[in-house]
Design a protein around this motif. Structure first.
Motif, PDB file in Angstrom:
ATOM      1  N   PHE A 147       0.823  -1.208   0.000  1.00  0.00           N
ATOM      2  CA  PHE A 147       0.000   0.000   0.000  1.00  0.00           C
ATOM      3  C   PHE A 147       0.862   1.265   0.000  1.00  0.00           C
ATOM      4  CE2 PHE A 147      -2.322  -3.510   1.826  1.00  0.00           C
ATOM      5  CZ  PHE A 147      -3.534  -3.453   1.142  1.00  0.00           C
ATOM      6  N   ASN A 148       2.085   1.107  -0.492  1.00  0.00           N
ATOM      7  CA  ASN A 148       3.004   2.243  -0.545  1.00  0.00           C
ATOM      8  C   ASN A 148       2.931   2.929  -1.913  1.00  0.00           C
ATOM      9  OD1 ASN A 148       4.931   4.018   0.394  1.00  0.00           O
ATOM     10  ND2 ASN A 148       6.658   2.708  -0.156  1.00  0.00           N
ATOM     11  N   PHE A 149       3.232   4.209  -1.947  1.00  0.00           N
ATOM     12  CA  PHE A 149       3.363   4.955  -3.201  1.00  0.00           C
ATOM     13  C   PHE A 149       4.241   6.170  -2.932  1.00  0.00           C
ATOM     14  CE2 PHE A 149      -0.443   6.490  -1.063  1.00  0.00           C
ATOM     15  CZ  PHE A 149      -0.346   7.873  -1.134  1.00  0.00           C
ATOM     16  N   ASP A 150       4.868   6.680  -3.980  1.00  0.00           N
ATOM     17  CA  ASP A 150       5.759   7.835  -3.839  1.00  0.00           C
ATOM     18  C   ASP A 150       4.978   9.121  -4.062  1.00  0.00           C
ATOM     19  OD1 ASP A 150       8.118   6.377  -3.329  1.00  0.00           O
ATOM     20  OD2 ASP A 150       8.297   5.902  -5.466  1.00  0.00           O
ATOM     21  N   LEU A 151       4.987   9.984  -3.049  1.00  0.00           N
ATOM     22  CA  LEU A 151       4.257  11.246  -3.135  1.00  0.00           C
ATOM     23  C   LEU A 151       5.226  12.422  -3.020  1.00  0.00           C
ATOM     24  CD1 LEU A 151       1.454  12.709  -3.150  1.00  0.00           C
ATOM     25  CD2 LEU A 151       1.651  12.767  -0.657  1.00  0.00           C
ATOM     26  N   PRO A 152       5.302  13.268  -4.036  1.00  0.00           N
ATOM     27  CA  PRO A 152       6.138  14.467  -3.922  1.00  0.00           C
ATOM     28  C   PRO A 152       5.648  15.362  -2.785  1.00  0.00           C
ATOM     29  CG  PRO A 152       5.451  14.093  -6.204  1.00  0.00           C
ATOM     30  CD  PRO A 152       4.658  13.160  -5.350  1.00  0.00           C
ATOM     31  N   GLN A 153       6.584  15.837  -1.961  1.00  0.00           N
ATOM     32  CA  GLN A 153       6.252  16.652  -0.795  1.00  0.00           C
ATOM     33  C   GLN A 153       5.408  17.874  -1.150  1.00  0.00           C
ATOM     34  OE1 GLN A 153       6.916  14.693   2.232  1.00  0.00           O
ATOM     35  NE2 GLN A 153       7.371  16.768   2.921  1.00  0.00           N
ATOM     36  N   GLU A 180       0.738   3.623   2.970  1.00  0.00           N
ATOM     37  CA  GLU A 180       0.799   2.549   3.968  1.00  0.00           C
ATOM     38  C   GLU A 180      -0.118   2.784   5.172  1.00  0.00           C
ATOM     39  OE1 GLU A 180       4.810   1.519   5.070  1.00  0.00           O
ATOM     40  OE2 GLU A 180       5.478   1.360   2.987  1.00  0.00           O
ATOM     41  N   SER A 181      -1.109   3.674   5.023  1.00  0.00           N
ATOM     42  CA  SER A 181      -2.018   3.966   6.139  1.00  0.00           C
ATOM     43  C   SER A 181      -3.229   3.035   6.110  1.00  0.00           C
ATOM     44  CB  SER A 181      -2.490   5.422   6.065  1.00  0.00           C
ATOM     45  OG  SER A 181      -3.280   5.632   4.906  1.00  0.00           O
ATOM     46  N   THR A 182      -3.904   2.931   7.251  1.00  0.00           N
ATOM     47  CA  THR A 182      -5.119   2.109   7.314  1.00  0.00           C
ATOM     48  C   THR A 182      -6.204   2.685   6.406  1.00  0.00           C
ATOM     49  OG1 THR A 182      -5.964   3.354   9.224  1.00  0.00           O
ATOM     50  CG2 THR A 182      -4.649   1.391   9.689  1.00  0.00           C
ATOM     51  N   ALA A 187      -3.496   3.005  -8.943  1.00  0.00           N
ATOM     52  CA  ALA A 187      -3.479   3.607 -10.281  1.00  0.00           C
ATOM     53  C   ALA A 187      -4.133   4.992 -10.258  1.00  0.00           C
ATOM     54  CB  ALA A 187      -4.201   2.696 -11.281  1.00  0.00           C
ATOM     55  N   ALA A 188      -5.220   5.118  -9.513  1.00  0.00           N
ATOM     56  CA  ALA A 188      -5.895   6.421  -9.402  1.00  0.00           C
ATOM     57  C   ALA A 188      -4.997   7.424  -8.693  1.00  0.00           C
ATOM     58  CB  ALA A 188      -7.220   6.263  -8.649  1.00  0.00           C
ATOM     59  N   TYR A 189      -4.280   6.975  -7.651  1.00  0.00           N
ATOM     60  CA  TYR A 189      -3.345   7.845  -6.943  1.00  0.00           C
ATOM     61  C   TYR A 189      -2.214   8.299  -7.876  1.00  0.00           C
ATOM     62  CZ  TYR A 189      -5.169   7.567  -2.142  1.00  0.00           C
ATOM     63  OH  TYR A 189      -5.928   7.720  -1.007  1.00  0.00           O
ATOM     64  N   GLU A 190      -1.714   7.385  -8.696  1.00  0.00           N
ATOM     65  CA  GLU A 190      -0.663   7.756  -9.669  1.00  0.00           C
ATOM     66  C   GLU A 190      -1.175   8.820 -10.630  1.00  0.00           C
ATOM     67  OE1 GLU A 190       0.982   4.421 -11.750  1.00  0.00           O
ATOM     68  OE2 GLU A 190       1.522   3.371  -9.889  1.00  0.00           O
ATOM     69  N   GLU A 191      -2.402   8.639 -11.074  1.00  0.00           N
ATOM     70  CA  GLU A 191      -3.030   9.619 -11.972  1.00  0.00           C
ATOM     71  C   GLU A 191      -3.179  10.971 -11.263  1.00  0.00           C
ATOM     72  OE1 GLU A 191      -5.672  10.854 -15.354  1.00  0.00           O
ATOM     73  OE2 GLU A 191      -3.989   9.488 -15.100  1.00  0.00           O
ATOM     74  N   ALA A 192      -3.601  10.940 -10.002  1.00  0.00           N
ATOM     75  CA  ALA A 192      -3.764  12.172  -9.232  1.00  0.00           C
ATOM     76  C   ALA A 192      -2.422  12.896  -9.067  1.00  0.00           C
ATOM     77  CB  ALA A 192      -4.373  11.863  -7.866  1.00  0.00           C
ATOM     78  N   ILE A 193      -1.376  12.136  -8.854  1.00  0.00           N
ATOM     79  CA  ILE A 193      -0.037  12.734  -8.719  1.00  0.00           C
ATOM     80  C   ILE A 193       0.403  13.358 -10.034  1.00  0.00           C
ATOM     81  CG2 ILE A 193       2.417  12.179  -8.356  1.00  0.00           C
ATOM     82  CD1 ILE A 193       1.350  10.067  -6.245  1.00  0.00           C
ATOM     83  N   ARG A 194       0.153  12.653 -11.140  1.00  0.00           N
ATOM     84  CA  ARG A 194       0.488  13.207 -12.469  1.00  0.00           C
ATOM     85  C   ARG A 194      -0.269  14.505 -12.720  1.00  0.00           C
ATOM     86  NH1 ARG A 194       0.438   7.829 -14.229  1.00  0.00           N
ATOM     87  NH2 ARG A 194      -1.744   7.976 -14.856  1.00  0.00           N
TER      88      ARG A 194
END
Length: 354
Positions: free
Chosen positions: A6-12, A301-303, A319-326
């Motif tokens: 449940f991990n993903f890379d999020l720019p600060q 990685e949160s509940t 995939a939706a989170y990746e799209e949101a980051i893009r």
């Protein structure tokens, strides 16, 4: 089930530091939970995805200004206390920084003695029980001395305390806001009611346990902290009538979701009552009440990422989170929103005559 799943890379820079001036102008990512299809809208467009006969469930808890800055009475050393849970006799379970300075028997002072406290004992996770002493009404003193308990990833000072409250916040008791509700204005809620959507109020006092990182490798070993909820008879009836008539129950936020799922029977009837819930929703969970969810974007990685993954599937969520980051969506408490539903189709809106 590994927490790393449940991990993903999020720019600060995508972590929202300030609320928008207009609550309803945040962005809205609409996710089809069955196909993973994504649509980009603005939050006030949520009305196009609601239908007459639906029921919106909102959490009307109110955040208390639970962060107190004080000193040790004997040395004057600075100390910070975060109120977590009210016990009896003016005793609160608290988080104290620095904890090593708060041994049992330690006397604390806030606001030049307007409020004082005695550390009674240390409990689970190093939290402290503190008994407070004061003249007058505790809530009024807290409103005078306390600060809003913003999450640690928000480093900016909040100019207006009310921007960390929903417009329908009513029952005091939360250590954090039910942030999906921050996008609603009174006007938007009125428009939703006028179109034939029921609005059911529940109360769940949000504790910090909801946001604590999962520290075990295996998700199934994680234990949730308990939170107090209330479901009134009239509000349970709105939800049950909606289900019986074939309407959708749409929860505003993971806290509303956890409340109705905790208070329901196995066959999907919402029961009125009060209680404490430690419900932990992760992939494989079968939802008994909820059909769709309005929520914010959550920490890796949160509940809460696990909860939305239980609804839409881990692959669709990531995939939706990746799209949101893009697309440079704003994340976390003051960030943008998602609407997760099966086959979310926007209804054609009536055009006003000129």
């Amino acid at each position: 089930m590994d927490v790393k799943d449940f991990n993903f890379d999020l720019p600060q820079e995508l972590i929202a530091q300030d609320p928008l001036d207009d609550r309803a102008s945040s962005r809205l990512l609409v996710l089809d939970k069955d196909t993973g299809a994504v649509t980009h809208r603005v939050f006030r467009d949520i009305v196009e995805y609601l239908r007459p006969g639906d029921c919106l469930v909102i959490n009307d808890t109110k955040v208390i200004p639970a962060r107190l800055m004080g000193v040790k009475a004997d040395t004057g050393a600075k100390i910070e206390v975060l109120l977590l849970k009210r016990r009896e006799n003016d005793i609160w379970e608290t988080l104290v920084k620095p904890g090593k300075k708060a041994k049992p028997g330690t006397e604390l002072s806030f606001g030049d003695g307007l409020l004082t406290g005695t550390v009674v004992e240390t409990v689970d996770d190093g939290n402290r029980l503190i008994q407070f002493h004061y003249e007058g009404i505790f809530e009024e003193i807290l409103d005078q001395l306390g600060q809003m308990p913003l999450p640690p990833y928000i480093t900016h000072q909040l100019k207006d305390k009310n921007r960390y409250q929903t417009v329908y916040a009513k029952h005091e008791g939360s250590a954090a806001a039910p942030t999906a509700g921050l996008h609603f204005t009174n006007e938007l809620l009125q428009e939703i009611e006028d179109m034939g959507v029921k609005i059911a109020h529940v109360t769940l006092h949000v504790g910090l346990g909801t946001f604590r990182p999962v520290k075990v490798e295996n998700v199934l070993d994680h234990h949730m902290h308990s939170e107090f909820y209330v479901v009134e008879e009239s509000e349970a009836a709105k939800v049950n009538e909606t289900k019986a008539a074939g309407g959708r129950v749409i929860c505003v936020g993971t806290t509303s979701c956890r409340t109705v799922e905790s208070a329901s029977t196995e066959d999907g009837v919402l029961k009125a009552g009060t209680g404490w819930t430690e419900i932990f929703i992760y992939p494989g969970y079968r939802f008994k009440i909820l059909d769709a969810l309005i929520t914010n974007f959550h920490l890796p990685e949160s509940t809460l990422v696990m909860l939305v993954s239980a609804l839409a599937g881990r692959e669709h969520i990531l995939a939706a989170y990746e799209e949101a980051i893009r697309e440079r969506y704003r994340f976390f408490s003051f960030g943008d929103a998602m609407f997760i539903a099966p086959d979310p189709v926007a209804l054609p809106q009536k055009t006003e005559e000129k």
